[in-house]
Design a protein around this motif. Structure first.
Motif, PDB file in Angstrom:
ATOM      1  N   ALA A  65      -8.087  -9.620  14.646  1.00  0.00           N
ATOM      2  CA  ALA A  65      -8.608  -8.255  14.459  1.00  0.00           C
ATOM      3  C   ALA A  65      -9.122  -8.149  13.022  1.00  0.00           C
ATOM      4  O   ALA A  65      -8.620  -8.836  12.129  1.00  0.00           O
ATOM      5  N   THR A  66     -10.115  -7.313  12.843  1.00  0.00           N
ATOM      6  CA  THR A  66     -10.609  -7.062  11.484  1.00  0.00           C
ATOM      7  C   THR A  66     -10.876  -5.574  11.351  1.00  0.00           C
ATOM      8  O   THR A  66     -11.488  -4.969  12.233  1.00  0.00           O
ATOM      9  N   VAL A  67     -10.371  -4.996  10.278  1.00  0.00           N
ATOM     10  CA  VAL A  67     -10.620  -3.562  10.042  1.00  0.00           C
ATOM     11  C   VAL A  67     -11.596  -3.424   8.885  1.00  0.00           C
ATOM     12  O   VAL A  67     -11.780  -4.353   8.099  1.00  0.00           O
ATOM     13  N   GLN A  68     -12.176  -2.240   8.801  1.00  0.00           N
ATOM     14  CA  GLN A  68     -13.196  -2.045   7.769  1.00  0.00           C
ATOM     15  C   GLN A  68     -12.617  -2.177   6.362  1.00  0.00           C
ATOM     16  O   GLN A  68     -13.187  -2.793   5.479  1.00  0.00           O
ATOM     17  N   ARG A  69     -11.455  -1.551   6.147  1.00  0.00           N
ATOM     18  CA  ARG A  69     -10.779  -1.662   4.843  1.00  0.00           C
ATOM     19  C   ARG A  69      -9.284  -1.703   5.083  1.00  0.00           C
ATOM     20  O   ARG A  69      -8.698  -0.742   5.567  1.00  0.00           O
ATOM     21  N   GLN A  70      -8.678  -2.823   4.704  1.00  0.00           N
ATOM     22  CA  GLN A  70      -7.248  -2.967   4.975  1.00  0.00           C
ATOM     23  C   GLN A  70      -6.388  -2.255   3.932  1.00  0.00           C
ATOM     24  O   GLN A  70      -5.187  -2.153   4.087  1.00  0.00           O
ATOM     25  N   CYS A  71      -7.028  -1.739   2.884  1.00  0.00           N
ATOM     26  CA  CYS A  71      -6.258  -1.084   1.822  1.00  0.00           C
ATOM     27  C   CYS A  71      -6.066   0.404   2.091  1.00  0.00           C
ATOM     28  O   CYS A  71      -5.582   1.131   1.222  1.00  0.00           O
ATOM     29  N   GLU A  72      -6.469   0.880   3.266  1.00  0.00           N
ATOM     30  CA  GLU A  72      -6.289   2.310   3.562  1.00  0.00           C
ATOM     31  C   GLU A  72      -5.623   2.468   4.924  1.00  0.00           C
ATOM     32  O   GLU A  72      -6.033   1.853   5.909  1.00  0.00           O
ATOM     33  N   TRP A  73      -4.619   3.331   4.947  1.00  0.00           N
ATOM     34  CA  TRP A  73      -3.840   3.510   6.163  1.00  0.00           C
ATOM     35  C   TRP A  73      -4.697   3.908   7.367  1.00  0.00           C
ATOM     36  O   TRP A  73      -4.469   3.470   8.483  1.00  0.00           O
ATOM     37  N   GLU A  74      -5.684   4.785   7.123  1.00  0.00           N
ATOM     38  CA  GLU A  74      -6.458   5.260   8.281  1.00  0.00           C
ATOM     39  C   GLU A  74      -7.181   4.121   8.997  1.00  0.00           C
ATOM     40  O   GLU A  74      -7.403   4.185  10.206  1.00  0.00           O
ATOM     41  N   TYR A  75      -7.526   3.077   8.272  1.00  0.00           N
ATOM     42  CA  TYR A  75      -8.204   1.944   8.927  1.00  0.00           C
ATOM     43  C   TYR A  75      -7.204   1.026   9.612  1.00  0.00           C
ATOM     44  O   TYR A  75      -7.458   0.535  10.708  1.00  0.00           O
ATOM     45  N   VAL A  76      -6.054   0.774   8.969  1.00  0.00           N
ATOM     46  CA  VAL A  76      -5.088  -0.118   9.629  1.00  0.00           C
ATOM     47  C   VAL A  76      -4.472   0.566  10.845  1.00  0.00           C
ATOM     48  O   VAL A  76      -4.080  -0.096  11.811  1.00  0.00           O
ATOM     49  N   ASP A  77      -4.444   1.888  10.819  1.00  0.00           N
ATOM     50  CA  ASP A  77      -3.910   2.612  11.978  1.00  0.00           C
ATOM     51  C   ASP A  77      -4.739   2.343  13.240  1.00  0.00           C
ATOM     52  O   ASP A  77      -4.237   2.438  14.356  1.00  0.00           O
ATOM     53  N   GLY A  95      -4.177  -8.665  -1.946  1.00  0.00           N
ATOM     54  CA  GLY A  95      -2.766  -8.274  -1.984  1.00  0.00           C
ATOM     55  C   GLY A  95      -2.546  -6.799  -1.697  1.00  0.00           C
ATOM     56  O   GLY A  95      -1.463  -6.403  -1.240  1.00  0.00           O
ATOM     57  N   ILE A  96      -3.567  -5.995  -1.947  1.00  0.00           N
ATOM     58  CA  ILE A  96      -3.412  -4.551  -1.661  1.00  0.00           C
ATOM     59  C   ILE A  96      -3.371  -4.334  -0.157  1.00  0.00           C
ATOM     60  O   ILE A  96      -2.574  -3.545   0.354  1.00  0.00           O
ATOM     61  N   GLY A  97      -4.232  -5.065   0.560  1.00  0.00           N
ATOM     62  CA  GLY A  97      -4.241  -4.941   2.016  1.00  0.00           C
ATOM     63  C   GLY A  97      -2.914  -5.370   2.623  1.00  0.00           C
ATOM     64  O   GLY A  97      -2.359  -4.698   3.492  1.00  0.00           O
ATOM     65  N   VAL A  98      -2.390  -6.501   2.154  1.00  0.00           N
ATOM     66  CA  VAL A  98      -1.109  -7.000   2.676  1.00  0.00           C
ATOM     67  C   VAL A  98      -0.043  -5.920   2.493  1.00  0.00           C
ATOM     68  O   VAL A  98       0.728  -5.604   3.408  1.00  0.00           O
ATOM     69  N   GLN A  99      -0.012  -5.335   1.310  1.00  0.00           N
ATOM     70  CA  GLN A  99       1.033  -4.357   1.000  1.00  0.00           C
ATOM     71  C   GLN A  99       0.816  -3.029   1.719  1.00  0.00           C
ATOM     72  O   GLN A  99       1.773  -2.327   2.048  1.00  0.00           O
ATOM     73  N   THR A 100      -0.450  -2.707   1.979  1.00  0.00           N
ATOM     74  CA  THR A 100      -0.731  -1.475   2.731  1.00  0.00           C
ATOM     75  C   THR A 100      -0.175  -1.606   4.147  1.00  0.00           C
ATOM     76  O   THR A 100       0.473  -0.692   4.667  1.00  0.00           O
ATOM     77  N   VAL A 101      -0.401  -2.763   4.768  1.00  0.00           N
ATOM     78  CA  VAL A 101       0.083  -2.978   6.135  1.00  0.00           C
ATOM     79  C   VAL A 101       1.611  -3.014   6.130  1.00  0.00           C
ATOM     80  O   VAL A 101       2.267  -2.399   6.979  1.00  0.00           O
ATOM     81  N   ALA A 102       2.191  -3.704   5.134  1.00  0.00           N
ATOM     82  CA  ALA A 102       3.659  -3.810   5.072  1.00  0.00           C
ATOM     83  C   ALA A 102       4.296  -2.431   4.894  1.00  0.00           C
ATOM     84  O   ALA A 102       5.330  -2.123   5.489  1.00  0.00           O
ATOM     85  N   GLU A 103       3.640  -1.592   4.093  1.00  0.00           N
ATOM     86  CA  GLU A 103       4.198  -0.264   3.813  1.00  0.00           C
ATOM     87  C   GLU A 103       4.043   0.659   5.032  1.00  0.00           C
ATOM     88  O   GLU A 103       4.940   1.430   5.354  1.00  0.00           O
ATOM     89  N   PHE A 105       3.762  -0.293   8.174  1.00  0.00           N
ATOM     90  CA  PHE A 105       4.514  -0.777   9.338  1.00  0.00           C
ATOM     91  C   PHE A 105       5.782  -1.477   8.846  1.00  0.00           C
ATOM     92  O   PHE A 105       5.845  -2.714   8.788  1.00  0.00           O
ATOM     93  N   PRO A 106       6.794  -0.696   8.469  1.00  0.00           N
ATOM     94  CA  PRO A 106       7.976  -1.276   7.820  1.00  0.00           C
ATOM     95  C   PRO A 106       8.743  -2.267   8.682  1.00  0.00           C
ATOM     96  O   PRO A 106       9.500  -3.082   8.147  1.00  0.00           O
ATOM     97  N   ASP A 107       8.539  -2.237  10.004  1.00  0.00           N
ATOM     98  CA  ASP A 107       9.300  -3.159  10.859  1.00  0.00           C
ATOM     99  C   ASP A 107       8.517  -4.431  11.198  1.00  0.00           C
ATOM    100  O   ASP A 107       8.980  -5.256  11.985  1.00  0.00           O
ATOM    101  N   VAL A 108       7.335  -4.545  10.624  1.00  0.00           N
ATOM    102  CA  VAL A 108       6.485  -5.707  10.956  1.00  0.00           C
ATOM    103  C   VAL A 108       6.499  -6.697   9.789  1.00  0.00           C
ATOM    104  O   VAL A 108       6.420  -6.304   8.619  1.00  0.00           O
ATOM    105  N   TRP A 109       6.617  -7.972  10.123  1.00  0.00           N
ATOM    106  CA  TRP A 109       6.601  -9.020   9.100  1.00  0.00           C
ATOM    107  C   TRP A 109       5.153  -9.350   8.778  1.00  0.00           C
ATOM    108  O   TRP A 109       4.393  -9.768   9.651  1.00  0.00           O
ATOM    109  N   VAL A 110       4.761  -9.127   7.519  1.00  0.00           N
ATOM    110  CA  VAL A 110       3.371  -9.338   7.102  1.00  0.00           C
ATOM    111  C   VAL A 110       3.341 -10.389   5.994  1.00  0.00           C
ATOM    112  O   VAL A 110       4.137 -10.318   5.050  1.00  0.00           O
ATOM    113  N   VAL A 111       2.446 -11.373   6.125  1.00  0.00           N
ATOM    114  CA  VAL A 111       2.353 -12.418   5.095  1.00  0.00           C
ATOM    115  C   VAL A 111       0.893 -12.540   4.619  1.00  0.00           C
ATOM    116  O   VAL A 111      -0.031 -12.181   5.344  1.00  0.00           O
TER     117      VAL A 111
END
Ligand code: SF4
Ligand code: SF4
Length: 222
Positions: A65-77, A95-103, A105-111
Motif C-alpha cells: 500500500a502507498t499513501v500520499q503522505r505517511q507523516c499525517e494521520w488523515e492519510y494513514v487512516d 522516520g516521521i512516517g514510521v513514527q506517525t504510523v506507530a503512534e 496504531f499503538p498495537d501494530v508493530w512498525v519497522v
C-alpha cells in the motif's frame, strides 16, 4: 525534501522474520521523489521479499500500500484496515512516517524500511545533496543563501578553516568548501560586506541540542 535510502534487503528480511502477514507501506511524497519509498519501490521490494522468503521455504503474505503522505494521520487512516491486519508494517517513509504510523496504531508493530538521511536537494538526476540541518534559526540571509551549518563539514559560521584548498573541503577533494561557495556568491552579488560581519556564537537551543522541538501556531489551532 527529506532524503532517504532503502535499507539492505537482508536487514528488512531479518526485521520481518517470523511474520506471516507483512504490509509494505510506501509514502507518496519526499521518498517517492528520491526513489526510496514510493509505490514503485514498494512493488520492487515486495517482489524481492516474496522471492527471498520463498527461497527460504517460507510462505509470507506480503501486501502493498502507498499513501500520499505517511507523516499525517488523515492519510494513514485511509489504509487503517490493512495496517491493523498485518503482523508487521514495514514503513518505506522517512522516520516521521514510521513514527506517525506507530503512534496512530499503538498495537501494530512498525519497522523502518528506509534509512532517513538528510534534508537535501536533487542536484542532478540520481544525485541528492544535503542542504539544511534544520537548525531552527535560519541565517541564510547572511551567507548568500548557502548554508554553512549543513554544507561546511565543521559548521563554521565565520569563514573557512585552514583546510580549504582550491575551493574544496579538506575532508574530500570532491566536496566544495561551503565558505568558498559563500564567498563566491556574496562576491557575485556585491555583498562581500556581509562576510566581514562577525557572526556571534550561534544559539543552538533551537536545534536538536535544545531537545525535541515543537511549533505551536495558536492562530491555527481549533
Ligand atoms: S541555517 Fe539552519 S535552517 Fe537555515 S538552511 Fe542552514 S541548517 Fe537549515
Ligand atoms: S574546508 Fe571549508 S567546508 Fe571544509 S571544514 Fe573547512 S571551511 Fe568547512
Amino acid at each position: 525534501m527529506i532524503v532517504g535510502e532503502q535499507k539492505p534487503l537482508q536487514e528488512i528480511k531479518d526485521m520481518i522474520a517470523g511474520a506471516e502477514k507483512v504490509l509494505l507501506l510506501g509514502c507518496g511524497t519526499c521518498v517517492t521523489i528520491c526513489f526510496a519509498g514510493g509505490e514503485k519501490e514498494v512493488g520492487i521490494l515486495a517482489s524481492a521479499l516474496r522471492l527471498a522468503t520463498r527461497l527460504d521455504g517460507k510462505e509470507v503474505d506480503i501486501r502493498e500500500a502507498t499513501v500520499q503522505r505517511q507523516c499525517e494521520w488523515e492519510y494513514v487512516d485511509e489504509v487503517a484496515d490493512q495496517i491493523q491486519e498485518a503482523d508487521i508494517v514495514v514503513s518505506l517513509a522517512c522516520g516521521i512516517g514510521v513514527q506517525t504510523v506507530a503512534e496512530r496504531f499503538p498495537d501494530v508493530w512498525v519497522v523502518p524500511g528506509l534509512n532517513t538521511s538528510f534534508l537535501g536537494q536533487p542536484v542532478e538526476q540520481g544525485v541528492w545533496s544535503e542542504r539544511c540541518a534544520a537548525c531552527g534559526n535560519c541565517l541564510l540571509m547572511y551567507t548568500g543563501g548557502i548554508c554553512p551549518i549543513a554544507r561546511c563539514s565543521k559548521s563554521l559560521l565565520n569563514g573557512p578553516c585552514g583546510g580549504s584548498q582550491n575551493g574544496k573541503c579538506e575532508i574530500n577533494p570532491e566536496v566544495d568548501c561551503a565558505w568558498q561557495l559563500i564567498y563566491d556568491r556574496l562576491s557575485r552579488l556585491g555583498r562581500l560586506d556581509l562576510i566581514t560581519e562577525n557572526m556571534p556564537a550561534k544559539d543552538w537551543s533551537t536545534s536538536r541540542d535544545g531537545g525535541p522541538r515543537k511549533i505551536v501556531r495558536e492562530d491555527l489551532r481549533i
